[in-house]
Design a protein around this motif. Structure first.
Motif, PDB file in Angstrom:
ATOM      1  N   ARG A 121      51.280 -16.412  73.135  1.00 31.24           N
ATOM      2  CA  ARG A 121      51.259 -16.698  74.578  1.00 31.24           C
ATOM      3  C   ARG A 121      51.124 -15.401  75.378  1.00 31.24           C
ATOM      4  O   ARG A 121      50.424 -15.358  76.396  1.00 31.24           O
ATOM      5  N   GLN A 124      47.647 -14.382  75.217  1.00 33.44           N
ATOM      6  CA  GLN A 124      46.836 -15.243  76.081  1.00 33.44           C
ATOM      7  C   GLN A 124      46.839 -14.732  77.516  1.00 33.44           C
ATOM      8  O   GLN A 124      45.796 -14.743  78.187  1.00 33.44           O
ATOM      9  N   SER A 125      48.000 -14.278  77.985  1.00 26.95           N
ATOM     10  CA  SER A 125      48.083 -13.809  79.375  1.00 26.95           C
ATOM     11  C   SER A 125      47.206 -12.580  79.592  1.00 26.95           C
ATOM     12  O   SER A 125      46.842 -12.263  80.720  1.00 26.95           O
ATOM     13  N   ARG A 127      44.295 -12.403  77.923  1.00 32.18           N
ATOM     14  CA  ARG A 127      42.993 -12.873  77.413  1.00 32.18           C
ATOM     15  C   ARG A 127      42.605 -12.146  76.119  1.00 32.18           C
ATOM     16  O   ARG A 127      41.427 -11.872  75.872  1.00 32.18           O
ATOM     17  N   TRP A 129      42.148 -12.110  72.179  1.00 35.00           N
ATOM     18  CA  TRP A 129      41.951 -12.920  70.967  1.00 35.00           C
ATOM     19  C   TRP A 129      42.262 -12.016  69.784  1.00 35.00           C
ATOM     20  O   TRP A 129      41.405 -11.256  69.321  1.00 35.00           O
TER      21      TRP A 129
ATOM     22  N   PHE B 257      37.495 -23.422  69.372  1.00 37.75           N
ATOM     23  CA  PHE B 257      36.723 -23.447  70.610  1.00 37.75           C
ATOM     24  C   PHE B 257      35.245 -23.496  70.288  1.00 37.75           C
ATOM     25  O   PHE B 257      34.812 -23.098  69.196  1.00 37.75           O
ATOM     26  N   GLU B 260      33.775 -18.814  69.588  1.00 36.95           N
ATOM     27  CA  GLU B 260      34.897 -17.990  69.128  1.00 36.95           C
ATOM     28  C   GLU B 260      34.411 -16.591  68.791  1.00 36.95           C
ATOM     29  O   GLU B 260      33.335 -16.459  68.204  1.00 36.95           O
ATOM     30  N   PRO B 261      35.176 -15.530  69.123  1.00 32.17           N
ATOM     31  CA  PRO B 261      36.384 -15.581  69.929  1.00 32.17           C
ATOM     32  C   PRO B 261      36.129 -16.176  71.316  1.00 32.17           C
ATOM     33  O   PRO B 261      35.017 -16.061  71.835  1.00 32.17           O
ATOM     34  N   LEU B 262      37.144 -16.810  71.878  1.00 37.36           N
ATOM     35  CA  LEU B 262      37.014 -17.391  73.212  1.00 37.36           C
ATOM     36  C   LEU B 262      36.664 -16.288  74.216  1.00 37.36           C
ATOM     37  O   LEU B 262      37.387 -15.306  74.333  1.00 37.36           O
ATOM     38  N   PRO B 264      36.284 -13.825  77.328  1.00 40.89           N
ATOM     39  CA  PRO B 264      37.317 -13.463  78.315  1.00 40.89           C
ATOM     40  C   PRO B 264      37.195 -14.221  79.630  1.00 40.89           C
ATOM     41  O   PRO B 264      38.189 -14.401  80.326  1.00 40.89           O
ATOM     42  N   ASN B 266      36.421 -17.355  79.972  1.00 47.77           N
ATOM     43  CA  ASN B 266      36.628 -18.795  79.841  1.00 47.77           C
ATOM     44  C   ASN B 266      37.848 -19.221  80.648  1.00 47.77           C
ATOM     45  O   ASN B 266      38.917 -18.612  80.542  1.00 47.77           O
ATOM     46  N   LEU B 268      39.916 -21.555  80.308  1.00 49.36           N
ATOM     47  CA  LEU B 268      41.072 -22.053  79.547  1.00 49.36           C
ATOM     48  C   LEU B 268      42.174 -20.993  79.437  1.00 49.36           C
ATOM     49  O   LEU B 268      43.362 -21.325  79.411  1.00 49.36           O
ATOM     50  N   TRP B 269      41.786 -19.730  79.343  1.00 46.15           N
ATOM     51  CA  TRP B 269      42.765 -18.657  79.157  1.00 46.15           C
ATOM     52  C   TRP B 269      43.898 -18.719  80.189  1.00 46.15           C
ATOM     53  O   TRP B 269      45.050 -18.423  79.871  1.00 46.15           O
ATOM     54  N   SER B 270      43.559 -19.055  81.418  1.00 42.27           N
ATOM     55  CA  SER B 270      44.535 -18.870  82.503  1.00 42.27           C
ATOM     56  C   SER B 270      45.182 -20.162  82.979  1.00 42.27           C
ATOM     57  O   SER B 270      45.919 -20.152  83.957  1.00 42.27           O
ATOM     58  N   LEU B 271      44.938 -21.275  82.295  1.00 42.96           N
ATOM     59  CA  LEU B 271      45.590 -22.514  82.711  1.00 42.96           C
ATOM     60  C   LEU B 271      47.021 -22.538  82.149  1.00 42.96           C
ATOM     61  O   LEU B 271      47.212 -22.450  80.939  1.00 42.96           O
TER      62      LEU B 271
END
Lengths: 324, 324
Positions: A121, A124-125, A127, A129, B257, B260-262, B264, B266, B268-271
């Motif tokens: 997590r 994730q903050s 970004r 991977w 996803f 991949e890698p997702l 930066p 995208n 989704l990262w910040s939800l």
């Protein structure tokens, strides 16, 4: 009982629930802390809906007729002041209501640590991977400190997913239905050497305060994770911080602390291997309704002169578990 | 087979493991992508240890003697190019190796969402003590899309903790040992209306690509959480982002996803209701050794002329599950 019984209800932040279902059975005096003494005057029952309140000792002088005190919480450590312990007032607690949410929280904590969801997590903050492996929990070893209703429920849930569980209680036992083996608390430092998950669900009593001291923590393997849903003062917080900081303990998931809310300057907040949750492990779904339903059941038993379930041993400081 | 068999091994980022235990049995040619064509010339077996590589189509022309291809991964969607599908090369995969870590990841994801550990971790980073309730998982409903080995293992683990599980597969079934009821994929939009956890473990095939489209997502209740450990392209990522943004879907835990890698950028990262993990659900503990041991078992069977387990149906795109 010829007159209608009088029940003082200490409310608090959450409005008390369920009294509409029992209002014919008694006279209810619903008060906040500042009205407690007046409400206790002549009251037969005290219903502590606000279990976080420390208002009772100051109002105790007014409790001239009290027979029964029901506390809508599992831990009664803040409640058992000497005058109450010495009195003949029967104390009951929210025995059983929190078994399911707390057992699930513990399993969630185990998986959170095993899969590395906290650090992921944090990545994730940013970004980021960054691939990292998890651990499997099947076949790992949990030691559950506390063999009451919540501890037993937790043990059964952990076993259901393939974790090997043992318990720690006041007295040792070799053939416990839920734990298999229960170790005596005095032996803790000797039995934690191969533990993956040290789970604290014990009540806070003079016998358990600081039970997880620097010695016990020093005996844990570096890969171990400590999970505390009992009380903060079960452990030596400074020793815990030291071990997490120097990496000789893999992590901790903590729902309860010596001081709550956890002060902003507490070092636990910023340790990446720690998950802090705000004393919510026991709170899920219908918990407020479950507490209300439990009081109603107890009240009807009390009015009928039947024995109450969940009676706290005021000297031990908890509801002694009935070994199945 | 009179001559010693030749086995081409495509290595990659992780050094290949376990060949020392089988080195007497064959001639091994361990190469990276750029050496694949030369290694395939005259090779009987191709061992894809680097399952992320897309190097095979370009080297396929050199595969003049290939009989068997073993892929050390579960999903073979990137592998099944038309020439391989049309050939008589037998393809096997890492059937079974990832059942336990992936089932545990899914259970961890369910508990992560149910207890709100993601938002609590975000609060922790701000040193915010803000109480919030969790949910109990006992009695909730999971729908597992994918009825292969991983899906079945996942279903059994979720059931063990009291979750009500049904499955979604190619064909419907009323009496499945692991799922009870299996719905046909075509009925998805009609059966997700009361789902708490929509779990995607299906392989990516022409039949499953975009299976979770805007219609299926629109039919999910607002309280539902989507968990994807299959492939990113099983779902419509834009529709997912839209539903998470407007709050008509409670959350998502995503390990895989479309890209991949997702990237930066995208969204989704910040939800805040999303947990992103970097394609690691299948990787825990001894997975590399387990892959090595599986290849060794298969190799010994192949040398003995015995049937191989985990044979991929190259038209379906996965190992058809044997209904228990």
């Amino acid at each position: 009982m010829t007159r209608r019984p009088v029940i003082a209800v200490l409310e608090g932040a959450h409005p008390v629930r369920g009294l509409e279902r029992v209002q014919e059975l008694a006279e209810f005096r619903v008060v906040q802390s500042d009205g407690l003494a007046r409400a206790l005057d002549g009251a037969d029952v005290l219903y502590l809906w606000d279990f976080f309140s420390g208002a009772l000792p100051a109002a105790w002088h007014a409790a001239d007729s009290l027979q029964w005190l029901h506390c809508a919480a599992a831990g009664v450590d803040r409640l058992l002041f000497p005058e109450l312990v010495a009195s003949d007032v029967v104390v009951t607690n929210a025995h059983g209501v929190f078994d399911q949410p707390m057992a699930e929280y513990v399993l969630g904590a185990v998986l959170h640590a095993a899969k590395g969801f906290g650090p992921l997590r944090d990545q994730q903050s940013q970004r980021d991977w960054i691939w990292r492996e998890g651990r499997n929990i099947a076949g790992t070893r949990a030691l559950v400190v506390g063999t009451g209703s919540i501890g037993r429920h937790t043990a059964r849930l952990l076993r259901a997913v393939g974790i090997r569980v043992e318990g720690v209680g006041r007295v040792a036992s070799e053939h416990d239905d839920d734990f298999g083996r229960v170790h005596a608390a005095a032996d803790l430092a000797r039995v934690v050497g191969d533990v993956d998950w040290l789970v604290l669900v014990a009540p806070l009593t003079p016998a358990t305060e600081n039970l997880i001291d620097a010695d016990v923590m020093g005996a844990l393997p570096e890969s171990a994770v400590l999970i505390n849903v009992g009380r903060g003062r079960l452990l030596d917080e400074e020793a815990l911080v030291a071990r997490l900081r120097d990496g000789t303990l893999a992590g901790a998931v903590l729902d309860t602390f010596a001081v709550e809310p956890l002060p902003p300057d507490n070092p636990l907040w910023s340790l990446p291997s720690v998950l802090i949750t705000p004393h919510m492990a026991s709170n899920a779904d219908s918990w407020l309704d479950d507490l209300a339903a439990q009081f109603e059941r107890n009240l009807r038993l009390w009015l009928a002169g039947e024995p109450l379930p969940g009676v706290v041993d005021k000297v031990l400081g908890y509801v002694p578990s009935i070994r199945r």
